[in-house]
Scaffold this active site. Structure first.
Site, short mmCIF file in Angstrom:
data_model
loop_
_atom_site.label_atom_id
_atom_site.label_comp_id
_atom_site.label_asym_id
_atom_site.label_seq_id
_atom_site.Cartn_x
_atom_site.Cartn_y
_atom_site.Cartn_z
N GLU A 165 43.76 119.11 76.11
CA GLU A 165 44.71 118.01 76.36
C GLU A 165 44.00 116.87 77.08
OE1 GLU A 165 47.46 117.47 74.54
OE2 GLU A 165 48.19 119.39 75.27
N HIS A 166 44.22 115.67 76.58
CA HIS A 166 43.57 114.46 77.12
C HIS A 166 42.05 114.54 76.99
CE1 HIS A 166 47.14 112.35 78.60
NE2 HIS A 166 47.62 113.56 78.85
N ASP B 177 40.79 114.13 73.65
CA ASP B 177 40.41 113.46 72.39
C ASP B 177 39.81 112.08 72.62
OD1 ASP B 177 42.92 112.30 72.97
OD2 ASP B 177 43.72 112.55 70.94
N GLY C 18 56.83 115.03 72.53
CA GLY C 18 55.40 115.33 72.60
C GLY C 18 54.93 116.11 71.39
N SER D 282 55.50 110.11 66.05
CA SER D 282 54.95 108.82 65.58
C SER D 282 53.82 109.02 64.58
CB SER D 282 54.53 107.94 66.75
OG SER D 282 53.79 108.66 67.68
N GLU E 259 48.59 102.45 65.48
CA GLU E 259 49.32 102.77 66.71
C GLU E 259 48.68 102.09 67.92
OE1 GLU E 259 50.86 106.66 66.97
OE2 GLU E 259 51.36 106.47 69.10
N ASP F 23 46.45 113.38 66.92
CA ASP F 23 47.74 113.56 66.26
C ASP F 23 47.68 113.19 64.78
OD1 ASP F 23 48.31 114.00 68.90
OD2 ASP F 23 49.45 112.15 69.17
N TYR G 243 49.23 106.98 80.74
CA TYR G 243 48.25 107.30 79.69
C TYR G 243 47.13 106.26 79.69
CZ TYR G 243 46.53 108.95 75.16
OH TYR G 243 45.74 109.48 74.16
C1 GLA Z 1 49.05 111.91 73.10
C2 GLA Z 1 48.03 111.13 72.28
C3 GLA Z 1 46.90 112.04 71.83
C4 GLA Z 1 46.31 112.82 72.99
C5 GLA Z 1 47.42 113.50 73.80
C6 GLA Z 1 46.91 114.16 75.03
O1 GLA Z 1 49.69 112.84 72.28
O2 GLA Z 1 48.65 110.55 71.15
O3 GLA Z 1 45.90 111.27 71.18
O4 GLA Z 1 45.52 111.99 73.80
O5 GLA Z 1 48.42 112.57 74.19
O6 GLA Z 1 46.08 115.23 74.72
#
Ligand code: GLA
Length: 381
Positions: free
Chosen positions: A29-30, A32, A120, A124, A154, A166, A215
């Site tokens: 998580e976080h 990418d 989450g 999108s 996006e 995503d 974010y």
């Molecule tokens: C959101 C972003 C992703 C990723 C996650 C955290 O979903 O769209 O690209 O950074 O947060 O892992």
């Protein structure tokens, strides 16, 4: 959907329908946008977009979820500015295609999404990728480019500078498997999930206003931490380097999350392959603690769901998933424990927050594709 399309637009001649899935991220998580590793699965919850020639030079998009219509002359799509609503995802993607030299034909489009918004689960990305596929129709494009166009739309048109995870998994998802993505090389491998486990997502139904600004703040903090460490991105920072660098707070903790989370993805993949489910569960809990304490993107609702889940029978582990500040947790459990888990976590959460959480079973599904059996499309709602 055929019937609904005909009622809305008067004709469904030449109708084709494309689907693109939402996702749940298992771990990573976080990481990418720090060019590290992620391990999402594409869900059978998907966005469906029907398209047929409009015959009058216009592009129309009807959102069944919003019950709203937007329309523009196809020739003017390239000049449109963001309007701040859901149609920005559609226009942003169309503009990316135009920029890539792909002309946009006049179309009637109908959007039906089964991916809950604000949970989450990447509603999108599912919307972007399904619209892109519907606008492309038979035009063959590199799937990686498709994911990148959607991500770019996006970031620039919608104004959310997300990572690639995503859109990537919405394109490349695989039934029965998680997708390990190397966000630097943009290569992936399918990781088969061991038998005897299920993943459930529990929706806290919370969406804190902080999510978008935090974010962006985290992406800035990570860039600054990387710069101070003298590396191109936090992907390249080692635990040893981090320890000797003594970064000021909170940069040190942000970087520590990214470095340890990347390592957890690799350990989780190994545990999957070895069928070491207890270890997978422990890594979930460690990931959550790191997101809560070092990265500070959790919230009271998510912490409560994770702590409660960890004490329930048959649960191996739980963690928040996605960007944070609300949305879902992902829970790893024994299949025979699922019903009791759902009942107990719901009543505990309701008792604490007065809200009934929604629970989704996370069956790994394929990435974006054309639907030929229209009967398989879920009813709206
Ligand atoms: C959101 C972003 C992703 C990723 C996650 C955290 O979903 O769209 O690209 O950074 O947060 O892992």
């Amino acid at each position: 959907m055929l019937q609904a399309f005909r009622e809305r637009f008067g004709s469904a001649a030449g109708l084709r329908i494309f689907r693109a899935p939402g996702r749940v991220n298992l771990i990573g998580e976080h990481t990418d946008y720090n060019l590290g590793f992620v391990l999402p699965v594409a869900l059978d919850l998907a966005c469906y977009v029907g398209a047929s020639p409009s015959g009058d030079g216009r592009i129309r998009v009807w959102s069944e979820n919003r019950r709203e219509l937007r329309e523009w002359p196809a020739a003017e799509i390239a000049q449109l500015r963001p309007s701040g609503d859901w149609s920005d995802y559609v226009v942003g993607v169309a503009q990316e295609l135009i920029r890539a030299g792909i002309p946009i034909q006049p179309r009637n489009l109908m959007v039906r999404s089964a991916v809950p918004e604000g949970a989450g689960l990447s509603s999108s990305a599912a919307l972007e990728v399904s619209c892109a596929r519907a606008l492309l129709e038979d035009r063959a494009v590199d799937p990686l480019e498709l994911a990148q166009w959607c991500r770019h739309a996006e970031g620039t048109f919608v104004g959310m500078p997300c990572g690639i995870m995503d859109q990537y998994v919405s394109v490349f998802g695989r039934e029965g498997a998680a997708i390990r993505i190397d966000c630097r090389s943009l290569e992936h491998e399918a990781v088969t999930l061991p038998p005897g486990v299920v993943f459930l997502a529990v929706n806290s139904m919370a969406k804190h206003a902080l999510a978008n600004s935090a974010y962006k703040e985290r992406t800035r903090e990570c860039a600054e931490a990387a710069e101070r460490l003298g590396v191109a991105s936090l992907r390249d920072a080692s635990a040893e380097r981090l320890e000797t660098a003594h970064l000021p707070d909170p940069l040190g903790r942000r970087a520590r999350h990214v470095v340890t989370e990347n390592a957890r993805v690799e350990q989780f993949v190994a545990a999957c392959r070895e069928g070491d489910v207890p270890r997978m569960g422990r890594l979930f809990l460690e990931s959550h603690a790191s997101l809560r304490d070092d990265y500070e993107v959790s919230c009271a609702e998510l912490d409560f769901l994770v702590e409660t889940a960890a004490g329930l029978p048959g649960v191996h582990g739980a963690r928040m998933t996605g960007g944070g500040f609300g949305g879902c947790t992902v829970n790893l459990l024994r299949p025979d424990a699922a019903d009791e888990f759902a009942g107990r976590i719901s009543s505990a959460y309701q008792g604490r927050f007065g809200v009934i959480p929604r629970i989704y079973s996370c069956r790994p599904a394929n990435g974006a594709e054309e639907i030929t059996n229209f009967e398989s499309i879920p009813a709206p709602g």
